[in-house]
Design a protein around this motif. Structure first.
Motif, PDB file in Angstrom:
ATOM      1  N   ALA A  80       0.846  -1.190   0.000  1.00  0.00           N
ATOM      2  CA  ALA A  80       0.000   0.000   0.000  1.00  0.00           C
ATOM      3  C   ALA A  80       0.880   1.238   0.000  1.00  0.00           C
ATOM      4  N   THR A  81       0.536   2.210  -0.794  1.00  0.00           N
ATOM      5  CA  THR A  81       1.353   3.417  -0.933  1.00  0.00           C
ATOM      6  C   THR A  81       0.680   4.654  -0.356  1.00  0.00           C
ATOM      7  N   GLU A  82      -0.617   4.587  -0.065  1.00  0.00           N
ATOM      8  CA  GLU A  82      -1.331   5.753   0.423  1.00  0.00           C
ATOM      9  C   GLU A  82      -1.679   5.592   1.892  1.00  0.00           C
ATOM     10  N   THR A  83      -1.633   6.692   2.597  1.00  0.00           N
ATOM     11  CA  THR A  83      -2.037   6.702   3.993  1.00  0.00           C
ATOM     12  C   THR A  83      -3.543   6.875   4.073  1.00  0.00           C
ATOM     13  N   VAL A  84      -4.193   6.037   4.839  1.00  0.00           N
ATOM     14  CA  VAL A  84      -5.640   6.119   4.991  1.00  0.00           C
ATOM     15  C   VAL A  84      -5.964   7.174   6.038  1.00  0.00           C
ATOM     16  N   ILE A  85      -6.807   8.108   5.692  1.00  0.00           N
ATOM     17  CA  ILE A  85      -7.182   9.180   6.600  1.00  0.00           C
ATOM     18  C   ILE A  85      -8.614   8.956   7.057  1.00  0.00           C
ATOM     19  N   LYS A  86      -8.809   8.843   8.355  1.00  0.00           N
ATOM     20  CA  LYS A  86     -10.140   8.655   8.919  1.00  0.00           C
ATOM     21  C   LYS A  86     -10.543   9.899   9.695  1.00  0.00           C
ATOM     22  N   PRO A  87     -11.626  10.534   9.305  1.00  0.00           N
ATOM     23  CA  PRO A  87     -12.043  11.720  10.051  1.00  0.00           C
ATOM     24  C   PRO A  87     -12.434  11.343  11.477  1.00  0.00           C
ATOM     25  N   SER A  88     -11.889  12.051  12.446  1.00  0.00           N
ATOM     26  CA  SER A  88     -12.196  11.755  13.841  1.00  0.00           C
ATOM     27  C   SER A  88     -13.472  12.469  14.264  1.00  0.00           C
ATOM     28  N   ILE A  89     -14.081  11.945  15.302  1.00  0.00           N
ATOM     29  CA  ILE A  89     -15.268  12.581  15.857  1.00  0.00           C
ATOM     30  C   ILE A  89     -14.843  13.843  16.586  1.00  0.00           C
ATOM     31  N   LYS A  90     -15.501  14.930  16.315  1.00  0.00           N
ATOM     32  CA  LYS A  90     -15.172  16.192  16.968  1.00  0.00           C
ATOM     33  C   LYS A  90     -15.688  16.177  18.403  1.00  0.00           C
ATOM     34  N   LYS A  91     -14.785  16.378  19.339  1.00  0.00           N
ATOM     35  CA  LYS A  91     -15.126  16.350  20.755  1.00  0.00           C
ATOM     36  C   LYS A  91     -15.471  17.751  21.248  1.00  0.00           C
ATOM     37  N   LEU A  92     -16.245  17.798  22.323  1.00  0.00           N
ATOM     38  CA  LEU A  92     -16.578  19.063  22.960  1.00  0.00           C
ATOM     39  C   LEU A  92     -15.602  19.349  24.090  1.00  0.00           C
ATOM     40  N   VAL A  93     -15.473  20.623  24.434  1.00  0.00           N
ATOM     41  CA  VAL A  93     -14.560  21.009  25.507  1.00  0.00           C
ATOM     42  C   VAL A  93     -15.138  20.661  26.876  1.00  0.00           C
ATOM     43  N   LYS A  94     -16.429  20.405  26.944  1.00  0.00           N
ATOM     44  CA  LYS A  94     -17.056  19.984  28.192  1.00  0.00           C
ATOM     45  C   LYS A  94     -18.193  19.030  27.889  1.00  0.00           C
ATOM     46  N   ASP A  95     -18.587  18.275  28.889  1.00  0.00           N
ATOM     47  CA  ASP A  95     -19.642  17.287  28.720  1.00  0.00           C
ATOM     48  C   ASP A  95     -21.025  17.911  28.876  1.00  0.00           C
ATOM     49  N   ILE A  96     -21.996  17.314  28.209  1.00  0.00           N
ATOM     50  CA  ILE A  96     -23.394  17.661  28.459  1.00  0.00           C
ATOM     51  C   ILE A  96     -23.756  17.170  29.854  1.00  0.00           C
ATOM     52  N   GLU A  97     -24.454  18.022  30.615  1.00  0.00           N
ATOM     53  CA  GLU A  97     -24.780  17.674  31.997  1.00  0.00           C
ATOM     54  C   GLU A  97     -26.281  17.637  32.283  1.00  0.00           C
ATOM     55  N   VAL A  98     -27.080  18.278  31.428  1.00  0.00           N
ATOM     56  CA  VAL A  98     -28.510  18.395  31.709  1.00  0.00           C
ATOM     57  C   VAL A  98     -29.300  17.890  30.506  1.00  0.00           C
ATOM     58  N   VAL A  99     -30.306  17.049  30.774  1.00  0.00           N
ATOM     59  CA  VAL A  99     -31.153  16.503  29.720  1.00  0.00           C
ATOM     60  C   VAL A  99     -32.614  16.786  30.052  1.00  0.00           C
ATOM     61  N   ASP A 100     -33.343  17.296  29.071  1.00  0.00           N
ATOM     62  CA  ASP A 100     -34.788  17.468  29.176  1.00  0.00           C
ATOM     63  C   ASP A 100     -35.424  16.351  28.360  1.00  0.00           C
TER      64      ASP A 100
END
Length: 284
Positions: A80-100
């Motif tokens: 194989a000659t090409e590097t496989v690029i997988k888009p990563s999941i974009k993370k948030l700087v903080k977690d969700i804390e409240v759910v309605d």
């Protein structure tokens, strides 16, 4: 001969214009017609993550996206000659804390947003067009803020919490879960569809951290008694005292800012409130 566009076409054109235009205006409910209730046991063709780590929240909370790069993996073979690029999941700087849970038209989310400016809140609504209304409402509120800071901390997601709540949130991630004016399912054979039950309470206990609160409110006394009975019977919860309940600023907002709460107010009905605290897990 072409006739006038029907109501369904008008609603679809209106909602599309809300997304395609420049600065979106506040949406009108008449263009988001939906039945009052949905069957939580039906297949609604929902999209959900396999695990909380697989969920990409970046589109819902664009102001809280962490800086990440695409993940690169080396070729599996020497040929194989090409590097496989997988888009990563974009993370948030903080977690969700409240759910309605079953957020309806988003009144509670919008009212809580400025009172919890450093907290991420998400509404989960099973009805498609109602969820679209809340998403367009939040988009319009964000656009109206010249500084681009207000209402960035709230979002709405179409989801079935009865089936998939643990798919979105890790163990102990949440600090508040709101259950406001849920479908009472009056008939005995429909009680299995109530959003508070022995099984579902274990899921709320799973996603709530110790000290987290389940907020419940309804105008149906029978349903209130049902929720109190089932949550009090669960070993992971204890009922919050009346004094602490009334001192909680979120309770006043919950009473007055939801669409159902306002309707009950207009009809001079009663509202029954009960809060339950997530206890520490016992030492095994």
């Amino acid at each position: 001969m072409s006739g006038r566009p029907n109501k369904k076409s008008k609603r679809q054109d209106y909602r599309q214009a809300q997304r395609d235009g420049g600065a979106p205006a506040m949406p009108s409910k008449k263009f988001y017609r939906q039945r009052a209730h949905a069957n939580p046991f039906s297949d609604h063709r929902l999209i959900y993550p396999s695990t909380p780590e697989d969920m990409d929240w970046s589109a819902l909370f664009p102001s809280f996206v962490a800086d990440t790069e695409a993940a690169r993996s080396a070729p599996e073979t020497e040929d194989a000659t090409e590097t496989v690029i997988k888009p990563s999941i974009k993370k948030l700087v903080k977690d969700i804390e409240v759910v309605d849970v079953g957020c309806g038209f988003g009144g509670l989310l919008v009212a809580l947003a400025p009172t919890l400016p450093d907290t991420l809140l998400v509404g989960m609504e099973i009805r498609n067009q109602v969820a679209e209304f809340v998403q367009d409402r939040i988009r319009a509120l964000r656009a109206q803020d010249s500084q681009g800071k207000q209402y960035q901390n709230i979002a709405c997601l179409r989801a079935n919490t009865m089936k998939f709540l643990p798919n979105f949130f890790r163990k102990g991630q949440l600090s508040k879960v709101f259950i406001c004016f849920p479908d009472p399912h009056f008939k005995h054979r429909k009680h299995k569809a109530r959003i508070v039950s022995t099984t579902l309470n274990s899921e709320y206990a799973y996603v709530l951290g110790p000290g987290g609160i389940v907020y419940t409110i309804t105008d149906v006394q029978d349903l209130h008694n049902w929720m109190v009975q089932h949550l009090e019977a669960h070993p992971s919860f204890e009922r919050v005292s009346e004094e602490e309940q009334e001192a909680d600023p979120s309770v006043a907002i919950m009473r007055t800012e939801t669409e159902e709460g306002k309707k009950v107010e207009r009809h001079k009905g009663q509202k029954f409130v009960a809060l339950f605290r997530r206890l520490e897990d016992p030492a095994w």
